[in-house]
Scaffold this motif. Structure first.
Motif, short mmCIF file in Angstrom:
data_model
loop_
_atom_site.label_atom_id
_atom_site.label_comp_id
_atom_site.label_asym_id
_atom_site.label_seq_id
_atom_site.Cartn_x
_atom_site.Cartn_y
_atom_site.Cartn_z
N SER A 1 76.78 43.83 108.28
CA SER A 1 75.93 43.73 107.25
C SER A 1 75.67 44.94 106.61
CB SER A 1 74.80 42.82 107.73
OG SER A 1 73.99 43.42 108.93
N ILE A 2 75.18 46.14 107.85
CA ILE A 2 74.71 47.38 107.59
C ILE A 2 75.81 48.18 106.90
CG2 ILE A 2 73.96 49.59 108.31
CD1 ILE A 2 72.50 47.70 110.44
N THR A 3 77.07 48.09 107.23
CA THR A 3 78.15 48.81 106.78
C THR A 3 78.40 48.04 105.14
OG1 THR A 3 79.02 49.16 108.73
CG2 THR A 3 80.53 49.49 107.00
N THR A 4 78.58 46.87 104.99
CA THR A 4 78.39 46.37 103.72
C THR A 4 77.34 46.73 102.84
OG1 THR A 4 79.74 44.24 104.76
CG2 THR A 4 78.85 44.09 102.52
N MET A 5 76.25 46.79 102.96
CA MET A 5 75.27 47.47 102.04
C MET A 5 75.50 48.68 101.83
SD MET A 5 71.83 45.33 103.39
CE MET A 5 70.73 46.13 102.15
N PHE A 6 75.72 49.30 102.79
CA PHE A 6 75.90 51.05 102.37
C PHE A 6 77.19 51.07 101.60
CE2 PHE A 6 77.38 55.03 103.32
CZ PHE A 6 76.16 55.97 103.17
N THR A 7 78.09 50.39 101.75
CA THR A 7 79.33 50.43 101.03
C THR A 7 79.14 49.99 99.63
OG1 THR A 7 80.69 50.31 103.12
CG2 THR A 7 81.80 49.87 100.89
N LEU A 8 78.46 48.82 99.45
CA LEU A 8 78.20 48.24 98.27
C LEU A 8 77.12 49.27 97.49
CD1 LEU A 8 77.53 44.41 98.89
CD2 LEU A 8 79.48 45.41 97.64
N GLY A 9 76.08 49.95 97.94
CA GLY A 9 75.28 50.94 97.38
C GLY A 9 76.48 52.00 96.63
#
Length: 171
Positions: free
Chosen positions: A82-90
């Motif tokens: 979840s954290i890696t996905t949020m960062f990558t989407l950002g």
């Protein structure tokens, strides 16, 4: 504190007259109740041998690694994804990675939020991501995604530390 509303036709003799609604259909009664206090032990026992701050530091550096250290495998994988996905989407939405400065207060807070992402922030700075001018409307949302990913990572690292030292019971 609990608030009870009673129909005026029901028994209201137990309610003091100063708490009754004059000329209305309803009467009001307020009851004070105290919550029980939780007692915490004087000394916290460390659940795992080794450095007590290892889960905190490793959990901040790599999302989910602190929970992996405390043997919470599923939680570690969910936090990492979840954290890696949020960062990558950002980053994909052309969000901004803040740099340390002493100028604007909001930019300093944004930097703290970004720094919470740990190694993801340093990787983004090394790869020179997130510094371009805003060209699309989603860039502001991307910046918020990056900051929220960092704040979530800080919360998860503190949670891993609490699990490690025994302050929070293990599920």
């Amino acid at each position: 504190m609990l608030l009870f509303l009673l129909n005026h036709e029901s028994k209201t003799s137990d309610i003091p007259t100063d708490q009754r609604v004059a000329g209305g259909e309803l009467s009001c009664c307020i009851v004070n109740m105290m919550a029980s206090k939780v007692q915490v032990g004087a000394k916290l026992e460390e659940k795992s041998p080794g450095l007590p701050y290892a889960a905190l530091i490793l959990g901040w550096l790599v999302p989910g690694l602190g929970h992996l250290l405390t043997r919470h495998w599923v939680r570690a994988v969910l936090l990492f994804v979840s954290i890696t996905t949020m960062f990558t989407l950002g980053i994909m939405m052309q969000g901004k990675l803040y740099q340390p400065n002493t100028g604007d207060v909001l930019e300093m807070l944004g930097f703290i939020g970004n720094l919470g992402s740990g190694a993801l922030y340093f990787l983004g700075r090394i790869l020179d991501l997130g510094h371009g001018s805003v060209q699309v409307a989603t860039a502001d949302y991307g910046t918020k995604f990056i900051v929220v990913a960092g704040l979530l990572n800080i919360i998860s690292a503190v949670d891993a530390h609490n699990l490690r030292i025994g302050r929070k019971p293990s599920c």
